[in-house]
Design an enzyme around this catalytic site. Structure first.
Site, PDB file in Angstrom:
ATOM      1  N   MET A  30       0.845  -1.199   0.000  1.00 34.74           N
ATOM      2  CA  MET A  30       0.000   0.000   0.000  1.00 34.74           C
ATOM      3  C   MET A  30       0.882   1.251   0.000  1.00 34.74           C
ATOM      4  SD  MET A  30      -3.533  -0.716   1.640  1.00 34.74           S
ATOM      5  CE  MET A  30      -3.308  -0.094   3.288  1.00 34.74           C
ATOM      6  N   GLY A  31       2.137   1.110  -0.442  1.00 34.30           N
ATOM      7  CA  GLY A  31       3.024   2.269  -0.474  1.00 34.30           C
ATOM      8  C   GLY A  31       3.525   2.613   0.918  1.00 34.30           C
ATOM      9  N   HIS A  37       9.357  -3.533   3.556  1.00 33.74           N
ATOM     10  CA  HIS A  37       9.043  -3.724   2.129  1.00 33.74           C
ATOM     11  C   HIS A  37      10.330  -3.934   1.324  1.00 33.74           C
ATOM     12  CE1 HIS A  37       5.660  -1.013   3.524  1.00 33.74           C
ATOM     13  NE2 HIS A  37       4.976  -2.015   3.038  1.00 33.74           N
ATOM     14  N   ARG A 187       3.117   2.840  10.678  1.00 36.09           N
ATOM     15  CA  ARG A 187       2.452   3.439  11.840  1.00 36.09           C
ATOM     16  C   ARG A 187       3.444   3.906  12.906  1.00 36.09           C
ATOM     17  NH1 ARG A 187      -3.074   0.175  13.040  1.00 36.09           N
ATOM     18  NH2 ARG A 187      -3.870   0.160  10.918  1.00 36.09           N
TER      19      ARG A 187
HETATM   20  P1  AMP Z   1       1.380  -2.897   3.440  1.00 36.90           P
HETATM   21  O1  AMP Z   1       2.028  -1.889   2.543  1.00 36.90           O
HETATM   22  O2  AMP Z   1       1.267  -2.465   4.865  1.00 36.90           O
HETATM   23  O3  AMP Z   1       0.100  -3.448   2.863  1.00 36.90           O
HETATM   24  O4  AMP Z   1       2.387  -4.129   3.470  1.00 36.90           O
HETATM   25  C1  AMP Z   1       2.821  -4.735   2.277  1.00 36.90           C
HETATM   26  C2  AMP Z   1       3.549  -6.003   2.617  1.00 36.90           C
HETATM   27  O5  AMP Z   1       4.689  -5.717   3.412  1.00 36.90           O
HETATM   28  C3  AMP Z   1       2.679  -6.974   3.414  1.00 36.90           C
HETATM   29  O6  AMP Z   1       2.855  -8.274   2.891  1.00 36.90           O
HETATM   30  C4  AMP Z   1       3.230  -6.838   4.806  1.00 36.90           C
HETATM   31  O7  AMP Z   1       3.061  -8.000   5.582  1.00 36.90           O
HETATM   32  C5  AMP Z   1       4.702  -6.567   4.533  1.00 36.90           C
HETATM   33  N1  AMP Z   1       5.344  -5.924   5.698  1.00 36.90           N
HETATM   34  C6  AMP Z   1       4.853  -4.918   6.468  1.00 36.90           C
HETATM   35  N2  AMP Z   1       5.694  -4.649   7.504  1.00 36.90           N
HETATM   36  C7  AMP Z   1       6.739  -5.499   7.369  1.00 36.90           C
HETATM   37  C8  AMP Z   1       7.934  -5.731   8.115  1.00 36.90           C
HETATM   38  N3  AMP Z   1       8.222  -5.034   9.219  1.00 36.90           N
HETATM   39  N4  AMP Z   1       8.792  -6.687   7.684  1.00 36.90           N
HETATM   40  C9  AMP Z   1       8.509  -7.413   6.566  1.00 36.90           C
HETATM   41  N5  AMP Z   1       7.401  -7.249   5.825  1.00 36.90           N
HETATM   42  C10 AMP Z   1       6.516  -6.310   6.213  1.00 36.90           C
END
Ligand code: AMP
Length: 285
Positions: A30-31, A37, A187
């Site tokens: 989601m950017g 990421h 967050r």
């Molecule tokens: P999001 O942008 O929050 O939708 O996350 C995109 C992807 O990044 C999802 O598969 C999350 O589980 C992964 N992600 C988020 N935080 C972390 C982290 N601290 N370490 C590894 N992957 C993460």
């Protein structure tokens, strides 16, 4: 790196790559990209020949009390990070391109959405499932990378792919943490200095449960849960929402811990809601 807002162009580029015999990877995001990421993209780029990232702030996965408009958007910085981590293609689709103008079809997830985050974020899991299904459908046969950080989401995506017969291999990526254990998350930027100091307590409470299982051979989920609650209670700024011991596929609490389990917790530090999880395997020292 190619950047496109057209889902059809992503499909075309990935079709070409597959025809050329390349292994194709997709990492949906989601950017507001951060080190977590980047680590996932690096893993994907190391394991695949063509590494695609999607950046789409999915309105369907915001609960009624969550602010879609306030979600941080930082496209230029995101593209720089994706490229630095090894992405070859980035899809940044519009809402219209992903959702159409009057959608009537969505993906509903049963049992797995009735626990943990599900009841606390109504609509969230179905919203994730609907958009992940679309992204995987656009990408075509691929290796799909998801973080273990959002463990329930990873489990749901695995089930989704298996039950809807989607042509993807789901790869779980390890959680990237700050040196004090706090899992990286967009967050974290909302935390004040005091809250930032308090926030790793969520992870430490999970570690208290993990130690009980792995070092003291605890086999009762309630005992492990109590240890996590007690550890979390030591940090006054952490308001725990839940701490659970569940099977890694069912997401239900087993009667006894006889094999690998996941310990998951969520809580608020100030106004910021954090989630985290760790694996615990009985018999491991
Ligand atoms: P999001 O942008 O929050 O939708 O996350 C995109 C992807 O990044 C999802 O598969 C999350 O589980 C992964 N992600 C988020 N935080 C972390 C982290 N601290 N370490 C590894 N992957 C993460």
């Amino acid at each position: 790196m190619i950047v496109t807002d057209q889902p059809e162009e992503l499909r075309h580029l990935l079709d070409e790559a597959r025809h050329a015999g390349k292994r194709v990877g997709l990492h949906p995001t989601m950017g507001a990209l951060h080190g977590g990421h980047r680590s996932n993209v690096r893993q994907m780029a190391a394991e695949c020949d063509t590494a695609a990232v999607s950046i789409f702030v999915n309105p369907l996965q915001f609960g009624p009390s969550e602010d879609f408009d306030a979600y941080p958007r930082s496209l230029e910085a995101d593209l720089a990070q994706a490229e630095e981590a090894g992405a070859h293609i980035v899809l940044v689709p519009s809402n219209r391109a992903m959702l159409g103008c009057d959608p009537v079809v969505s993906v509903h997830v049963g049992r797995l959405s009735e626990v943990l985050e599900g009841p606390r974020r109504p609509g969230h899991i179905d919203g994730v499932a609907t958009v992940v299904t679309k992204l995987l459908s656009v990408a075509g046969p691929c290796w799909a990378y998801f973080g273990e950080k959002d463990f329930q989401q990873l489990v749901v995506v695995r089930r989704l792919v298996s039950e809807l017969l989607l042509p993807a291999v789901v790869v779980g990526c390890p959680t990237v943490r700050e040196p004090d254990g706090l899992a990286l998350s967009r967050r974290n930027a909302s935390l004040s200095d005091d809250e930032r100091r308090a926030a790793p307590a969520l992870y430490w409470s999970l570690l208290a449960g993990k130690r009980l299982v792995e070092e003291q051979s605890a086999r009762g989920p309630e005992q492990v849960r109590a240890a996590m609650l007690a550890a979390a209670a030591r940090e006054a700024l952490l308001e725990l929402d839940y701490a659970e011991v569940v099977g890694p596929e069912t997401l239900r609490t087993p009667p006894a811990i006889t094999g690998e389990v996941r310990l998951l917790a969520a809580g608020r530090v100030g106004r910021t809601r954090l989630i985290d999880n760790v694996v615990a395997s009985p018999g491991e020292a």
